[in-house]
Design a protein around this motif. Structure first.
Motif, PDB file in Angstrom:
ATOM      1  N   MET A   1       0.823  -1.200   0.000  1.00  0.00           N
ATOM      2  CA  MET A   1       0.000   0.000   0.000  1.00  0.00           C
ATOM      3  C   MET A   1       0.864   1.259   0.000  1.00  0.00           C
ATOM      4  SD  MET A   1      -3.170   0.825   0.036  1.00  0.00           S
ATOM      5  CE  MET A   1      -4.246   2.136   0.416  1.00  0.00           C
ATOM      6  N   GLU A   2       2.028   1.207   0.630  1.00  0.00           N
ATOM      7  CA  GLU A   2       2.871   2.400   0.695  1.00  0.00           C
ATOM      8  C   GLU A   2       3.395   2.814  -0.666  1.00  0.00           C
ATOM      9  OE1 GLU A   2       5.979   2.540   3.524  1.00  0.00           O
ATOM     10  OE2 GLU A   2       4.754   1.666   5.095  1.00  0.00           O
ATOM     11  N   GLY A   3       3.759   1.860  -1.488  1.00  0.00           N
ATOM     12  CA  GLY A   3       4.304   2.175  -2.805  1.00  0.00           C
ATOM     13  C   GLY A   3       3.333   2.957  -3.661  1.00  0.00           C
ATOM     14  N   SER A   4       2.072   2.592  -3.584  1.00  0.00           N
ATOM     15  CA  SER A   4       1.090   3.291  -4.408  1.00  0.00           C
ATOM     16  C   SER A   4       0.845   4.703  -3.887  1.00  0.00           C
ATOM     17  CB  SER A   4      -0.215   2.508  -4.458  1.00  0.00           C
ATOM     18  OG  SER A   4      -0.785   2.403  -3.173  1.00  0.00           O
ATOM     19  N   LEU A   5       0.954   4.886  -2.564  1.00  0.00           N
ATOM     20  CA  LEU A   5       0.760   6.232  -2.014  1.00  0.00           C
ATOM     21  C   LEU A   5       1.907   7.166  -2.400  1.00  0.00           C
ATOM     22  CD1 LEU A   5      -0.670   5.463   1.531  1.00  0.00           C
ATOM     23  CD2 LEU A   5      -1.881   6.256  -0.494  1.00  0.00           C
ATOM     24  N   THR A   6       3.119   6.658  -2.457  1.00  0.00           N
ATOM     25  CA  THR A   6       4.229   7.519  -2.879  1.00  0.00           C
ATOM     26  C   THR A   6       4.110   7.877  -4.352  1.00  0.00           C
ATOM     27  OG1 THR A   6       5.638   5.598  -3.273  1.00  0.00           O
ATOM     28  CG2 THR A   6       5.808   6.659  -1.123  1.00  0.00           C
ATOM     29  N   ILE A   8       1.295   8.255  -5.949  1.00  0.00           N
ATOM     30  CA  ILE A   8       0.258   9.290  -6.006  1.00  0.00           C
ATOM     31  C   ILE A   8       0.830  10.631  -5.575  1.00  0.00           C
ATOM     32  CG2 ILE A   8      -1.912  10.055  -4.955  1.00  0.00           C
ATOM     33  CD1 ILE A   8      -2.740   7.092  -4.909  1.00  0.00           C
ATOM     34  N   GLY A   9       1.652  10.609  -4.534  1.00  0.00           N
ATOM     35  CA  GLY A   9       2.275  11.856  -4.065  1.00  0.00           C
ATOM     36  C   GLY A   9       3.176  12.472  -5.107  1.00  0.00           C
ATOM     37  N   TYR A  10       3.964  11.635  -5.796  1.00  0.00           N
ATOM     38  CA  TYR A  10       4.819  12.178  -6.845  1.00  0.00           C
ATOM     39  C   TYR A  10       3.990  12.686  -8.015  1.00  0.00           C
ATOM     40  CZ  TYR A  10       7.932  12.771 -10.696  1.00  0.00           C
ATOM     41  OH  TYR A  10       8.579  13.312 -11.753  1.00  0.00           O
ATOM     42  N   GLY A  11       2.935  11.986  -8.345  1.00  0.00           N
ATOM     43  CA  GLY A  11       2.069  12.447  -9.435  1.00  0.00           C
ATOM     44  C   GLY A  11       1.473  13.813  -9.136  1.00  0.00           C
ATOM     45  N   LEU A  12       1.047  14.008  -7.904  1.00  0.00           N
ATOM     46  CA  LEU A  12       0.503  15.317  -7.527  1.00  0.00           C
ATOM     47  C   LEU A  12       1.571  16.408  -7.578  1.00  0.00           C
ATOM     48  CD1 LEU A  12      -1.837  14.330  -4.578  1.00  0.00           C
ATOM     49  CD2 LEU A  12      -2.484  15.029  -6.885  1.00  0.00           C
ATOM     50  N   SER A  13       2.797  16.084  -7.157  1.00  0.00           N
ATOM     51  CA  SER A  13       3.847  17.102  -7.206  1.00  0.00           C
ATOM     52  C   SER A  13       4.238  17.415  -8.657  1.00  0.00           C
ATOM     53  CB  SER A  13       5.069  16.661  -6.407  1.00  0.00           C
ATOM     54  OG  SER A  13       5.720  15.583  -7.030  1.00  0.00           O
ATOM     55  N   ALA A  14       4.187  16.424  -9.530  1.00  0.00           N
ATOM     56  CA  ALA A  14       4.494  16.674 -10.944  1.00  0.00           C
ATOM     57  C   ALA A  14       3.416  17.533 -11.591  1.00  0.00           C
ATOM     58  CB  ALA A  14       4.644  15.353 -11.693  1.00  0.00           C
ATOM     59  N   ILE A  15       2.165  17.280 -11.239  1.00  0.00           N
ATOM     60  CA  ILE A  15       1.075  18.105 -11.772  1.00  0.00           C
ATOM     61  C   ILE A  15       1.216  19.544 -11.282  1.00  0.00           C
ATOM     62  CG2 ILE A  15      -1.419  18.507 -11.631  1.00  0.00           C
ATOM     63  CD1 ILE A  15      -1.752  15.453 -11.658  1.00  0.00           C
ATOM     64  N   GLY A  16       1.562  19.692 -10.005  1.00  0.00           N
ATOM     65  CA  GLY A  16       1.758  21.039  -9.456  1.00  0.00           C
ATOM     66  C   GLY A  16       2.891  21.779 -10.142  1.00  0.00           C
ATOM     67  N   LEU A  56      11.338  22.025  -6.981  1.00  0.00           N
ATOM     68  CA  LEU A  56      10.338  21.465  -6.072  1.00  0.00           C
ATOM     69  C   LEU A  56       9.755  20.171  -6.626  1.00  0.00           C
ATOM     70  CD1 LEU A  56       8.491  24.664  -4.851  1.00  0.00           C
ATOM     71  CD2 LEU A  56      10.028  23.197  -3.552  1.00  0.00           C
ATOM     72  N   ALA A  57       9.568  20.088  -7.933  1.00  0.00           N
ATOM     73  CA  ALA A  57       9.067  18.846  -8.533  1.00  0.00           C
ATOM     74  C   ALA A  57      10.102  17.727  -8.395  1.00  0.00           C
ATOM     75  CB  ALA A  57       8.714  19.080  -9.995  1.00  0.00           C
ATOM     76  N   ILE A  58      11.364  18.052  -8.575  1.00  0.00           N
ATOM     77  CA  ILE A  58      12.422  17.051  -8.414  1.00  0.00           C
ATOM     78  C   ILE A  58      12.528  16.627  -6.952  1.00  0.00           C
ATOM     79  CG2 ILE A  58      14.922  16.694  -8.560  1.00  0.00           C
ATOM     80  CD1 ILE A  58      14.836  18.425 -11.108  1.00  0.00           C
ATOM     81  N   LEU A  59      12.333  17.561  -6.035  1.00  0.00           N
ATOM     82  CA  LEU A  59      12.334  17.220  -4.616  1.00  0.00           C
ATOM     83  C   LEU A  59      11.188  16.246  -4.304  1.00  0.00           C
ATOM     84  CD1 LEU A  59      13.534  17.805  -1.805  1.00  0.00           C
ATOM     85  CD2 LEU A  59      11.851  19.620  -1.589  1.00  0.00           C
ATOM     86  N   GLY A  60      10.047  16.437  -4.923  1.00  0.00           N
ATOM     87  CA  GLY A  60       8.959  15.486  -4.751  1.00  0.00           C
ATOM     88  C   GLY A  60       9.317  14.103  -5.259  1.00  0.00           C
ATOM     89  N   LEU A  61      10.048  14.035  -6.367  1.00  0.00           N
ATOM     90  CA  LEU A  61      10.496  12.748  -6.900  1.00  0.00           C
ATOM     91  C   LEU A  61      11.466  12.076  -5.932  1.00  0.00           C
ATOM     92  CD1 LEU A  61      10.772  10.646  -9.199  1.00  0.00           C
ATOM     93  CD2 LEU A  61      12.607  12.075 -10.101  1.00  0.00           C
ATOM     94  N   VAL A  62      12.403  12.840  -5.402  1.00  0.00           N
ATOM     95  CA  VAL A  62      13.385  12.290  -4.469  1.00  0.00           C
ATOM     96  C   VAL A  62      12.688  11.783  -3.209  1.00  0.00           C
ATOM     97  CG1 VAL A  62      15.327  12.906  -2.983  1.00  0.00           C
ATOM     98  CG2 VAL A  62      15.296  13.649  -5.363  1.00  0.00           C
ATOM     99  N   ALA A  64       9.683  10.750  -2.987  1.00  0.00           N
ATOM    100  CA  ALA A  64       8.926   9.547  -3.319  1.00  0.00           C
ATOM    101  C   ALA A  64       9.823   8.310  -3.310  1.00  0.00           C
ATOM    102  CB  ALA A  64       8.266   9.708  -4.694  1.00  0.00           C
ATOM    103  N   PHE A  65      11.087   8.465  -3.727  1.00  0.00           N
ATOM    104  CA  PHE A  65      11.996   7.327  -3.695  1.00  0.00           C
ATOM    105  C   PHE A  65      12.494   7.028  -2.293  1.00  0.00           C
ATOM    106  CE2 PHE A  65      12.931   8.090  -8.336  1.00  0.00           C
ATOM    107  CZ  PHE A  65      12.361   6.910  -8.754  1.00  0.00           C
TER     108      PHE A  65
END
Length: 67
Positions: A1-6, A8-16, A56-62, A64-65
Motif C-alpha cells: 500500500m505504501e508504494g502506491s501512495l508515494t 500518487i504523491g509524486y504524481g501530484l507534485s508533478a502536476i503542481g 520542487l518537482a524534483i524534490l517530490g520525486l526524491v 517519493a523514492f
C-alpha cells in the motif's frame, strides 16, 4: 500500500510543477506582449522561477523514492 501512495504523491507534485511552469510562462508572455522593452528585465526572473518550480518537482520525486 505504501508504494502506491508515494506514486500518487509524486504524481501530484508533478502536476503542481506543470501548472506552476505554465503560469510562469503565461505571465511572462503576457507582460512582454504588453511591454516589449521589459523583456531583458523579466527574462532572468522567468528562469529563476522556472528553476525553483522544477526544483520542487524534483524534490517530490526524491522524497517519493526515499519514503
Amino acid at each position: 500500500m505504501e508504494g502506491s501512495l508515494t506514486a500518487i504523491g509524486y504524481g501530484l507534485s508533478a502536476i503542481g510543477g506543470g501548472i506552476g511552469v505554465g503560469l510562469i510562462f503565461a505571465a511572462y508572455m503576457t507582460s512582454v506582449a504588453r511591454q516589449p522593452e521589459s523583456q531583458k528585465t523579466l527574462q532572468p526572473m522567468l528562469f529563476l522561477g522556472f528553476a525553483l518550480v522544477e526544483a520542487l518537482a524534483i524534490l517530490g520525486l526524491v522524497l517519493a523514492f526515499i519514503m
